[in-house]
Design a protein around this motif. Structure first.
Motif, PDB file in Angstrom:
ATOM      1  N   LYS A  12       0.865  -1.175   0.000  1.00 47.43           N
ATOM      2  CA  LYS A  12       0.000   0.000   0.000  1.00 47.43           C
ATOM      3  C   LYS A  12       0.898   1.221   0.000  1.00 47.43           C
ATOM      4  N   CYS A  13       0.535   2.213  -0.819  1.00 48.53           N
ATOM      5  CA  CYS A  13       1.312   3.447  -0.851  1.00 48.53           C
ATOM      6  C   CYS A  13       0.437   4.584  -1.346  1.00 48.53           C
ATOM      7  N   LYS A  14       0.902   5.799  -1.161  1.00 50.47           N
ATOM      8  CA  LYS A  14       0.206   6.963  -1.696  1.00 50.47           C
ATOM      9  C   LYS A  14       0.540   7.100  -3.175  1.00 50.47           C
ATOM     10  N   ARG A  15      -0.429   7.531  -3.955  1.00 53.15           N
ATOM     11  CA  ARG A  15      -0.208   7.725  -5.389  1.00 53.15           C
ATOM     12  C   ARG A  15       0.930   8.715  -5.641  1.00 53.15           C
ATOM     13  N   SER A  16       1.000   9.785  -4.857  1.00 53.82           N
ATOM     14  CA  SER A  16       2.045  10.800  -5.043  1.00 53.82           C
ATOM     15  C   SER A  16       3.436  10.201  -4.838  1.00 53.82           C
ATOM     16  N   ASN A  17       3.592   9.326  -3.844  1.00 50.36           N
ATOM     17  CA  ASN A  17       4.887   8.672  -3.613  1.00 50.36           C
ATOM     18  C   ASN A  17       5.244   7.737  -4.756  1.00 50.36           C
ATOM     19  N   LEU A  18       4.240   6.993  -5.258  1.00 50.75           N
ATOM     20  CA  LEU A  18       4.480   6.077  -6.371  1.00 50.75           C
ATOM     21  C   LEU A  18       4.872   6.845  -7.623  1.00 50.75           C
ATOM     22  N   MET A  19       4.176   7.944  -7.915  1.00 47.24           N
ATOM     23  CA  MET A  19       4.500   8.745  -9.108  1.00 47.24           C
ATOM     24  C   MET A  19       5.912   9.321  -9.015  1.00 47.24           C
ATOM     25  N   LYS A  20       6.291   9.771  -7.833  1.00 46.93           N
ATOM     26  CA  LYS A  20       7.640  10.327  -7.636  1.00 46.93           C
ATOM     27  C   LYS A  20       8.693   9.260  -7.939  1.00 46.93           C
ATOM     28  N   SER A  21       8.509   8.048  -7.419  1.00 48.53           N
ATOM     29  CA  SER A  21       9.464   6.959  -7.665  1.00 48.53           C
ATOM     30  C   SER A  21       9.453   6.523  -9.127  1.00 48.53           C
ATOM     31  N   LEU A  22       8.269   6.466  -9.742  1.00 50.28           N
ATOM     32  CA  LEU A  22       8.180   6.091 -11.157  1.00 50.28           C
ATOM     33  C   LEU A  22       8.889   7.103 -12.049  1.00 50.28           C
ATOM     34  N   ASN A  23       8.748   8.390 -11.740  1.00 53.83           N
ATOM     35  CA  ASN A  23       9.424   9.426 -12.527  1.00 53.83           C
ATOM     36  C   ASN A  23      10.944   9.294 -12.439  1.00 53.83           C
ATOM     37  N   ILE A  24      11.440   8.842 -11.297  1.00 53.31           N
ATOM     38  CA  ILE A  24      12.889   8.665 -11.131  1.00 53.31           C
ATOM     39  C   ILE A  24      13.388   7.498 -11.976  1.00 53.31           C
ATOM     40  N   VAL A  25      12.767   6.312 -11.836  1.00 54.22           N
ATOM     41  CA  VAL A  25      13.291   5.124 -12.516  1.00 54.22           C
ATOM     42  C   VAL A  25      12.954   5.069 -13.999  1.00 54.22           C
ATOM     43  N   SER A  26      11.916   5.774 -14.430  1.00 52.18           N
ATOM     44  CA  SER A  26      11.489   5.708 -15.834  1.00 52.18           C
ATOM     45  C   SER A  26      12.559   6.182 -16.808  1.00 52.18           C
ATOM     46  N   LYS A  27      13.501   6.976 -16.319  1.00 58.24           N
ATOM     47  CA  LYS A  27      14.579   7.464 -17.187  1.00 58.24           C
ATOM     48  C   LYS A  27      15.476   6.329 -17.682  1.00 58.24           C
ATOM     49  N   ALA A  28      15.444   5.184 -16.999  1.00 55.90           N
ATOM     50  CA  ALA A  28      16.304   4.056 -17.380  1.00 55.90           C
ATOM     51  C   ALA A  28      15.526   2.922 -18.058  1.00 55.90           C
ATOM     52  N   VAL A  29      14.285   3.169 -18.421  1.00 54.04           N
ATOM     53  CA  VAL A  29      13.495   2.140 -19.114  1.00 54.04           C
ATOM     54  C   VAL A  29      13.819   2.200 -20.590  1.00 54.04           C
TER      55      VAL A  29
END
Length: 196
Positions: A12-29
């Protein structure tokens, strides 16, 4: 069908926290690859840590996600589809749960969806282990300034990979950054204060 083992994962997590983490790692996809697993983001859940990882074999990024661990496990989720769906959710608490048939269930308020574009987490390419016995601390502003002052002389020719990057060397209390393209060379030195 993927032959990897799926470990059931539930967080379980907050959407804002998930989006922040996704924005960080997406640069390496990876966007153009013959290996579909590189188009994924790994969600790796330990007893006390939720880790998101992306790796295109040249660049790998790993970050932690603030949230509650309900069950440990891991799953690789197709990044583009996952990002698009999470962006559309309300800013509320999200429940992510992998299923035995390699799907990811996403619940948020009245939304309930299963993502089909998932793969077992053990199929994901591991990042190399970096020894962290010695480290230096440089401000973000200083590092950005040094890179901007030297990056003009890197090569854009992919035939010589050594010249498409920069050399970082720490010696005698100084950080030296060097780049060259075969015609030009640039070098910048920075004095390190007490942490070399």
């Amino acid at each position: 069908m993927w032959k990897g083992v799926i470990n059931i994962m539930k967080i379980k997590c907050k959407r804002s926290n998930l989006m922040k983490s996704l924005n960080i790692v997406s640069k390496a996809v990876s966007t153009k690859t013959t290996m579909p697993i590189l188009e994924c983001i790994l969600i790796d859940v330990y007893a006390d840590c939720i880790k998101l990882v992306a790796n295109d074999l040249e660049l790998g990024i790993e970050t932690t996600l603030e949230g509650d661990v309900l069950e440990i496990g891991k799953i690789a989720v197709e990044a583009k589809e996952f990002n698009e769906y999470i962006k559309r959710l309300p800013d509320s608490e999200i429940l992510l749960e992998s299923t035995p048939d390699t799907k990811l269930r996403i619940k948020c308020e009245r939304s309930d969806l299963e993502l089909l574009a998932c793969k077992p987490g053990d199929e994901f390419t591991d990042l190399p282990v970096v020894e962290k016995s010695k480290s230096i601390t440089v401000s973000q502003f200083t590092l950005k300034q040094v890179i901007n002052q030297t990056i003009f002389s890197i090569s854009d020719n992919e035939n010589n990979k050594l010249m498409t990057g920069e050399l970082f060397e720490v010696k005698d209390g100084k950080l030296t950054v060097v780049s060259l393209d075969g015609h030009r060379i640039s070098m910048r030195n920075i004095e390190l204060s007490g942490n070399a």
